[in-house]
Design a protein around this motif. Structure first.
Motif, short mmCIF file in Angstrom:
data_model
loop_
_atom_site.label_atom_id
_atom_site.label_comp_id
_atom_site.label_asym_id
_atom_site.label_seq_id
_atom_site.Cartn_x
_atom_site.Cartn_y
_atom_site.Cartn_z
N LYS A 37 0.84 -1.21 0.00
CA LYS A 37 0.00 0.00 0.00
C LYS A 37 0.87 1.25 0.00
N GLY A 38 1.95 1.20 0.76
CA GLY A 38 2.87 2.34 0.80
C GLY A 38 3.49 2.62 -0.55
N ASN A 41 0.89 4.19 -2.90
CA ASN A 41 0.66 5.61 -2.61
C ASN A 41 1.87 6.46 -2.95
N TRP A 42 3.07 5.94 -2.71
CA TRP A 42 4.29 6.66 -3.07
C TRP A 42 4.34 6.89 -4.58
N GLY A 48 -0.80 14.17 -0.78
CA GLY A 48 -1.65 13.26 -0.02
C GLY A 48 -1.20 11.81 -0.12
N GLY A 49 -0.79 11.40 -1.31
CA GLY A 49 -0.29 10.04 -1.49
C GLY A 49 1.00 9.80 -0.73
N ALA A 51 1.92 11.36 2.01
CA ALA A 51 1.58 11.30 3.44
C ALA A 51 1.01 9.94 3.80
N THR A 52 0.16 9.41 2.94
CA THR A 52 -0.40 8.07 3.18
C THR A 52 0.70 7.02 3.12
N ALA A 53 1.65 7.20 2.19
CA ALA A 53 2.77 6.25 2.09
C ALA A 53 3.60 6.25 3.37
N ASP A 55 2.58 6.87 6.35
CA ASP A 55 1.78 6.14 7.34
C ASP A 55 1.89 4.63 7.11
N CYS A 56 1.75 4.20 5.87
CA CYS A 56 1.81 2.76 5.56
C CYS A 56 3.18 2.18 5.89
N ARG A 59 3.72 2.02 9.64
CA ARG A 59 2.96 0.92 10.23
C ARG A 59 3.59 -0.43 9.88
#
Length: 168
Positions: A37-38, A41-42, A48-49, A51-53, A55-56, A59
């Motif tokens: 997922k990271g 998004n990267w 936004g992508g 930032a989500t990356a 987080d992924c 985690r």
């Protein structure tokens, strides 16, 4: 030309099996899923992508602190935040370097780790010979990887070596 390209990227059955079976670098399926997922998004390359990356990848590291690919992914996100000036470049590249060096401590023989180190050497240090050594090592480890070839070409363009930029 097409035949040379196909021949260059041809994998033996053993290489293919190693790539498929060894690609995860973790036994934790949650960490692996978060890593994928990271990377997705990267690859979208917008704030936004990215930032989500982060987080992924964070985690995924929380799930498996020894997961070199997740650390390399985190390094790549911070490097691009610096390259795009979405974060103060000095801060972004410091974080990218930290994550890349952690990945290297875990497993220096992962192509993505060498690619991340090359990206940091390029964007933070402007140390092009060092960057090309890392990128060359990434290609040596996995000749099917596109990113180290792209980054190597970037460096050649920066240096004005246009014929070399398209050779690799």
């Amino acid at each position: 030309i097409a035949a040379r390209v196909v021949e260059r990227f041809k994998l033996s059955a053993g290489e293919l099996q190693q790539r498929v079976l060894g690609a995860r670098h973790t036994d934790n399926p949650r960490a692996y899923h978060l890593y994928l997922k990271g990377r997705f998004n990267w690859s979208r390359r917008y704030h936004g992508g990215l930032a989500t990356a982060i987080d992924c990848f964070s985690r995924a590291i929380a799930e498996d602190a020894g997961y070199s690919l997740a650390h390399a992914g985190l390094a790549d996100v911070y490097a691009f935040l610096g390259l795009y000036s979405l974060m103060r470049p000095a801060d972004a590249f410091a974080m990218a370097a930290s994550a890349a060096h952690r990945a290297m401590q875990i497993d220096p023989d992962v192509p993505e780790v060498q690619t991340s180190l090359g990206l940091v050497a390029t964007g933070r240090d402007w140390d092009f010979p060092k960057a090309m050594r890392h990128l060359g090592r990434a290609i040596e480890l996995d000749r099917t990887q596109a990113l180290p070839r792209i980054y190597h070409s970037w460096i050649q363009v920066i240096l004005g070596n246009f014929p070399e930029a398209v050779r690799l």
